[in-house]
Design a protein around this motif. Structure first.
Motif, PDB file in Angstrom:
ATOM      1  N   MET A   1      -6.922  -7.951   3.426  1.00  0.00           N
ATOM      2  CA  MET A   1      -5.696  -7.164   3.181  1.00  0.00           C
ATOM      3  C   MET A   1      -6.029  -5.670   3.175  1.00  0.00           C
ATOM      4  O   MET A   1      -7.073  -5.270   2.667  1.00  0.00           O
ATOM      5  CB  MET A   1      -5.098  -7.566   1.827  1.00  0.00           C
ATOM      6  CG  MET A   1      -3.775  -6.901   1.545  1.00  0.00           C
ATOM      7  SD  MET A   1      -3.257  -7.132  -0.170  1.00  0.00           S
ATOM      8  CE  MET A   1      -2.146  -8.496  -0.028  1.00  0.00           C
ATOM      9  N   SER A   2      -5.146  -4.869   3.755  1.00  0.00           N
ATOM     10  CA  SER A   2      -5.383  -3.423   3.710  1.00  0.00           C
ATOM     11  C   SER A   2      -4.313  -2.796   2.810  1.00  0.00           C
ATOM     12  O   SER A   2      -3.299  -3.426   2.499  1.00  0.00           O
ATOM     13  CB  SER A   2      -5.306  -2.827   5.112  1.00  0.00           C
ATOM     14  OG  SER A   2      -3.962  -2.845   5.528  1.00  0.00           O
ATOM     15  N   PHE A   3      -4.533  -1.547   2.422  1.00  0.00           N
ATOM     16  CA  PHE A   3      -3.560  -0.880   1.554  1.00  0.00           C
ATOM     17  C   PHE A   3      -2.206  -0.728   2.252  1.00  0.00           C
ATOM     18  O   PHE A   3      -1.170  -0.766   1.611  1.00  0.00           O
ATOM     19  CB  PHE A   3      -4.092   0.481   1.096  1.00  0.00           C
ATOM     20  CG  PHE A   3      -4.939   0.377  -0.136  1.00  0.00           C
ATOM     21  CD1 PHE A   3      -4.370   0.237  -1.386  1.00  0.00           C
ATOM     22  CD2 PHE A   3      -6.325   0.390  -0.048  1.00  0.00           C
ATOM     23  CE1 PHE A   3      -5.139   0.128  -2.531  1.00  0.00           C
ATOM     24  CE2 PHE A   3      -7.114   0.280  -1.180  1.00  0.00           C
ATOM     25  CZ  PHE A   3      -6.516   0.143  -2.422  1.00  0.00           C
ATOM     26  N   SER A   4      -2.223  -0.585   3.602  1.00  0.00           N
ATOM     27  CA  SER A   4      -0.951  -0.350   4.294  1.00  0.00           C
ATOM     28  C   SER A   4      -0.036  -1.585   4.175  1.00  0.00           C
ATOM     29  O   SER A   4       1.190  -1.422   4.150  1.00  0.00           O
ATOM     30  CB  SER A   4      -1.183   0.040   5.743  1.00  0.00           C
ATOM     31  OG  SER A   4      -2.006  -0.916   6.340  1.00  0.00           O
ATOM     32  N   THR A   5      -0.596  -2.787   4.034  1.00  0.00           N
ATOM     33  CA  THR A   5       0.275  -3.967   3.899  1.00  0.00           C
ATOM     34  C   THR A   5       0.985  -3.987   2.540  1.00  0.00           C
ATOM     35  O   THR A   5       1.920  -4.738   2.349  1.00  0.00           O
ATOM     36  CB  THR A   5      -0.513  -5.289   4.082  1.00  0.00           C
ATOM     37  OG1 THR A   5      -1.546  -5.304   3.099  1.00  0.00           O
ATOM     38  CG2 THR A   5      -1.095  -5.434   5.468  1.00  0.00           C
ATOM     39  N   LEU A   6       0.519  -3.165   1.607  1.00  0.00           N
ATOM     40  CA  LEU A   6       1.169  -3.143   0.295  1.00  0.00           C
ATOM     41  C   LEU A   6       2.446  -2.310   0.287  1.00  0.00           C
ATOM     42  O   LEU A   6       3.141  -2.230  -0.718  1.00  0.00           O
ATOM     43  CB  LEU A   6       0.192  -2.594  -0.765  1.00  0.00           C
ATOM     44  CG  LEU A   6      -0.999  -3.492  -1.094  1.00  0.00           C
ATOM     45  CD1 LEU A   6      -1.952  -2.790  -2.047  1.00  0.00           C
ATOM     46  CD2 LEU A   6      -0.536  -4.809  -1.711  1.00  0.00           C
ATOM     47  N   LYS A   7       2.728  -1.669   1.394  1.00  0.00           N
ATOM     48  CA  LYS A   7       3.979  -0.879   1.573  1.00  0.00           C
ATOM     49  C   LYS A   7       4.101   0.243   0.546  1.00  0.00           C
ATOM     50  O   LYS A   7       5.175   0.501  -0.003  1.00  0.00           O
ATOM     51  CB  LYS A   7       5.203  -1.789   1.509  1.00  0.00           C
ATOM     52  CG  LYS A   7       5.177  -2.887   2.559  1.00  0.00           C
ATOM     53  CD  LYS A   7       6.584  -3.408   2.831  1.00  0.00           C
ATOM     54  CE  LYS A   7       6.632  -4.360   3.995  1.00  0.00           C
ATOM     55  NZ  LYS A   7       5.789  -5.555   3.855  1.00  0.00           N
ATOM     56  N   LEU A   8       2.990   0.891   0.308  1.00  0.00           N
ATOM     57  CA  LEU A   8       3.012   2.039  -0.604  1.00  0.00           C
ATOM     58  C   LEU A   8       3.457   3.275   0.158  1.00  0.00           C
ATOM     59  O   LEU A   8       3.335   3.339   1.388  1.00  0.00           O
ATOM     60  CB  LEU A   8       1.613   2.265  -1.190  1.00  0.00           C
ATOM     61  CG  LEU A   8       1.160   1.216  -2.203  1.00  0.00           C
ATOM     62  CD1 LEU A   8      -0.348   1.265  -2.402  1.00  0.00           C
ATOM     63  CD2 LEU A   8       1.875   1.405  -3.544  1.00  0.00           C
ATOM     64  N   HIS A   9       3.958   4.253  -0.575  1.00  0.00           N
ATOM     65  CA  HIS A   9       4.414   5.510   0.026  1.00  0.00           C
ATOM     66  C   HIS A   9       3.273   6.134   0.855  1.00  0.00           C
ATOM     67  O   HIS A   9       2.107   6.116   0.417  1.00  0.00           O
ATOM     68  CB  HIS A   9       4.821   6.462  -1.095  1.00  0.00           C
ATOM     69  CG  HIS A   9       5.583   7.646  -0.610  1.00  0.00           C
ATOM     70  ND1 HIS A   9       4.959   8.723  -0.015  1.00  0.00           N
ATOM     71  CD2 HIS A   9       6.913   7.923  -0.608  1.00  0.00           C
ATOM     72  CE1 HIS A   9       5.877   9.622   0.315  1.00  0.00           C
ATOM     73  NE2 HIS A   9       7.075   9.153  -0.033  1.00  0.00           N
ATOM     74  N   PRO A  10       3.588   6.686   2.052  1.00  0.00           N
ATOM     75  CA  PRO A  10       2.533   7.242   2.911  1.00  0.00           C
ATOM     76  C   PRO A  10       1.649   8.282   2.203  1.00  0.00           C
ATOM     77  O   PRO A  10       0.451   8.356   2.452  1.00  0.00           O
ATOM     78  CB  PRO A  10       3.300   7.894   4.067  1.00  0.00           C
ATOM     79  CG  PRO A  10       4.638   7.230   4.063  1.00  0.00           C
ATOM     80  CD  PRO A  10       4.914   6.741   2.681  1.00  0.00           C
ATOM     81  N   ALA A  11       2.252   9.055   1.278  1.00  0.00           N
ATOM     82  CA  ALA A  11       1.452  10.071   0.567  1.00  0.00           C
ATOM     83  C   ALA A  11       0.383   9.404  -0.306  1.00  0.00           C
ATOM     84  O   ALA A  11      -0.703   9.948  -0.498  1.00  0.00           O
ATOM     85  CB  ALA A  11       2.364  10.935  -0.293  1.00  0.00           C
ATOM     86  N   LEU A  12       0.698   8.207  -0.813  1.00  0.00           N
ATOM     87  CA  LEU A  12      -0.286   7.497  -1.636  1.00  0.00           C
ATOM     88  C   LEU A  12      -1.362   6.858  -0.760  1.00  0.00           C
ATOM     89  O   LEU A  12      -2.535   6.833  -1.131  1.00  0.00           O
ATOM     90  CB  LEU A  12       0.410   6.434  -2.488  1.00  0.00           C
ATOM     91  CG  LEU A  12       1.324   6.986  -3.578  1.00  0.00           C
ATOM     92  CD1 LEU A  12       2.141   5.878  -4.217  1.00  0.00           C
ATOM     93  CD2 LEU A  12       0.499   7.713  -4.649  1.00  0.00           C
ATOM     94  N   ILE A  13      -0.956   6.360   0.407  1.00  0.00           N
ATOM     95  CA  ILE A  13      -1.943   5.786   1.344  1.00  0.00           C
ATOM     96  C   ILE A  13      -2.939   6.883   1.737  1.00  0.00           C
ATOM     97  O   ILE A  13      -4.143   6.638   1.820  1.00  0.00           O
ATOM     98  CB  ILE A  13      -1.232   5.197   2.595  1.00  0.00           C
ATOM     99  CG1 ILE A  13      -0.295   4.056   2.193  1.00  0.00           C
ATOM    100  CG2 ILE A  13      -2.257   4.745   3.640  1.00  0.00           C
ATOM    101  CD1 ILE A  13      -0.984   2.775   1.758  1.00  0.00           C
TER     102      ILE A  13
END
Ligand code: AMP
Length: 421
Positions: A1-13
């Motif tokens: 799993m990557s952080f992008s699959t967690l659907k976090l705000h782009p600024a947090l990614i």
């Protein structure tokens, strides 16, 4: 799993990328999705698991597009050090969001903290005692509060903070979401969770608390009077670059630091009798490499985070299995590896055995020639050890004047209660 699959705000990614986190840790992948759906969390997670980002990321995600000027999130932590560590993690994760946080803890002036309340700083990270001091004033109403985190709740219980936590909960408006984190779930904590959480998602990473993987454990049998000399010897052998060394008492932390410096090993100490600036300076000096050894009591070391710390030394066997986990959790943070060394005297073998049983660990004993005692022989210590310990005896005499006689420096029962941080 990557952080992008967690659907976090782009600024947090971006923040996560900048920190070099490649994948969410298990606690993060379990906690973040339900937290983003608005669920309460009840998480059993040991320190070093990545728990801080597990609660901060969903909060920051929900705050990032909201208007500023209202404190919407409050994080309660047992100690100043942990509170400051959470603030540092938040600053790093939120670096591209413009979200601001402030730490509210005792031992420093109240004025700047008051301003933070008045400005409506996005996130307040607080120890319970100082927070309650502010709650006496109207500026600290926190009327816009939406998110509440209780971090290391079991440690707050140990420190006698449960009544304070209840007072805080009475004072603030009912939060929209509560994230409850604790390494263990003793009965009073379980009761509190039932009272305050709404159908929480329960996250337990392992059935019983255990030290993080990646840590190798070793115990060195030694007589009490040779412990200082053994530590000096271990540090001189060149295998240990730097180490966080735990003692049970403030007095022993002072004495040991003195002895190490006396032996040419630059060391500093942190404990409950040291002021916040002194602790910050000691920690910064250790992080920068100015000091090779940081001697700490359990309470002071709570929450400190040091990148790539290779060695933790238990100068005293900890009082309880949880303390062992918390101490050794200072090394092998996240995906790194580390070594936990415990100096074990004949009289503390029982305690260490209890810790091994509770944690399901077998800690190998390393008998260092010239230091290890012969079980049952009562043999006098060898010459080299006698010579080295003469220095520690001198150090002992020279520090005797600085004895503080405070609660932390006395022998304690197994389940200790601490003073406020
Ligand atoms: P914590 O359990 O929150 O105290 O985190 C322990 C350490 O792990 C901290 O130094 C974090 O910066 C680091 N960390 C947290 N999440 C990750 C991740 N997903 N990948 C790598 N390191 C992480």
């Amino acid at each position: 799993m990557s952080f992008s699959t967690l659907k976090l705000h782009p600024a947090l990614i971006r923040g996560v990328d900048k920190l070099g986190f490649q994948h969410p840790s298990p606690i993060q992948s379990k906690a973040i999705p339900p937290a983003l759906e608005g669920r309460d969390l009840l998480a059993c997670a040991v320190t070093g698991s990545g728990k801080t980002a597990a609660f901060l990321l969903p909060i920051l995600h929900q705050l990032v597009d909201q208007p500023r000027g209202t404190t919407r999130a409050l994080v309660l932590a047992p100690t100043r050090e942990l509170a400051c560590q959470i603030r540092d993690d938040l600053n790093a994760l939120a670096q591209f969001t413009g979200l601001k946080s402030v730490v509210v803890h005792g031992g420093v002036a109240m004025g700047p903290q008051k301003t933070a309340f008045q400005r409506g700083t996005d996130v307040i990270i607080a120890t319970p005692g100082r927070l309650l001091d502010h709650f006496q004033y109207h500026y600290a109403a926190l009327s816009g509060l939406e998110y509440l985190v209780l971090d290391e709740a079991d440690r707050m219980l140990d420190m006698g903070f449960l009544p304070d936590i209840r007072r805080v909960l009475k004072h603030v408006p009912k939060p929209k979401q509560i994230f409850f984190f604790s390494a263990t779930m003793p009965a009073p904590i379980e009761r509190l969770t039932k009272e305050i959480l709404k159908k929480p998602v329960r996250i337990t990473l392992q059935r019983k608390a255990a030290p993080a993987e990646g840590i190798s454990h070793a115990a060195y049998p030694v007589l009490a009077k040779q412990r200082g000399a053994l530590l000096v010897e271990l540090l001189r052998r060149g295998h240990i670059n730097d180490a966080l060394v735990f003692t049970r008492t403030k007095h022993r932390a002072n004495r040991l630091t003195r002895m190490l410096n006396h032996n040419g090993i630059y060391s500093e100490r942190i404990h409950g009798n040291r002021s916040q600036p002194q602790r910050t300076k000691a920690l910064a000096g250790f992080k920068s490499g100015k000091f090779r050894v940081l001697v700490a009591t359990d309470i002071a070391a709570r929450g400190i985070d040091i990148e790539a710390l290779g060695h933790v030394v238990n100068f005293d066997v900890p009082a309880a299995p949880e303390d062992y986990i918390h101490r050794v959790g200072r090394t092998a943070r996240a995906e790194a590896t580390g070594e936990a060394l415990t100096l074990v005297m004949p009289e503390s073998e029982r305690d260490l055995g209890g810790i091994e049983r509770a944690l399901g660990l077998t800690i190998p004993r390393i008998r260092l020639e010239g230091f290890a005692y012969d079980v049952g022989s009562g043999a006098p210590p060898p010459e080299n050890a006698k010579r080295s310990t003469a220095k520690s005896r001198n150090a002992k005499r020279s520090t005797a004047k600085s004895r503080n006689g405070s609660a932390e420096s006395k022998n304690r029962p197994r389940r200790r209660r601490y003073g406020k941080p």
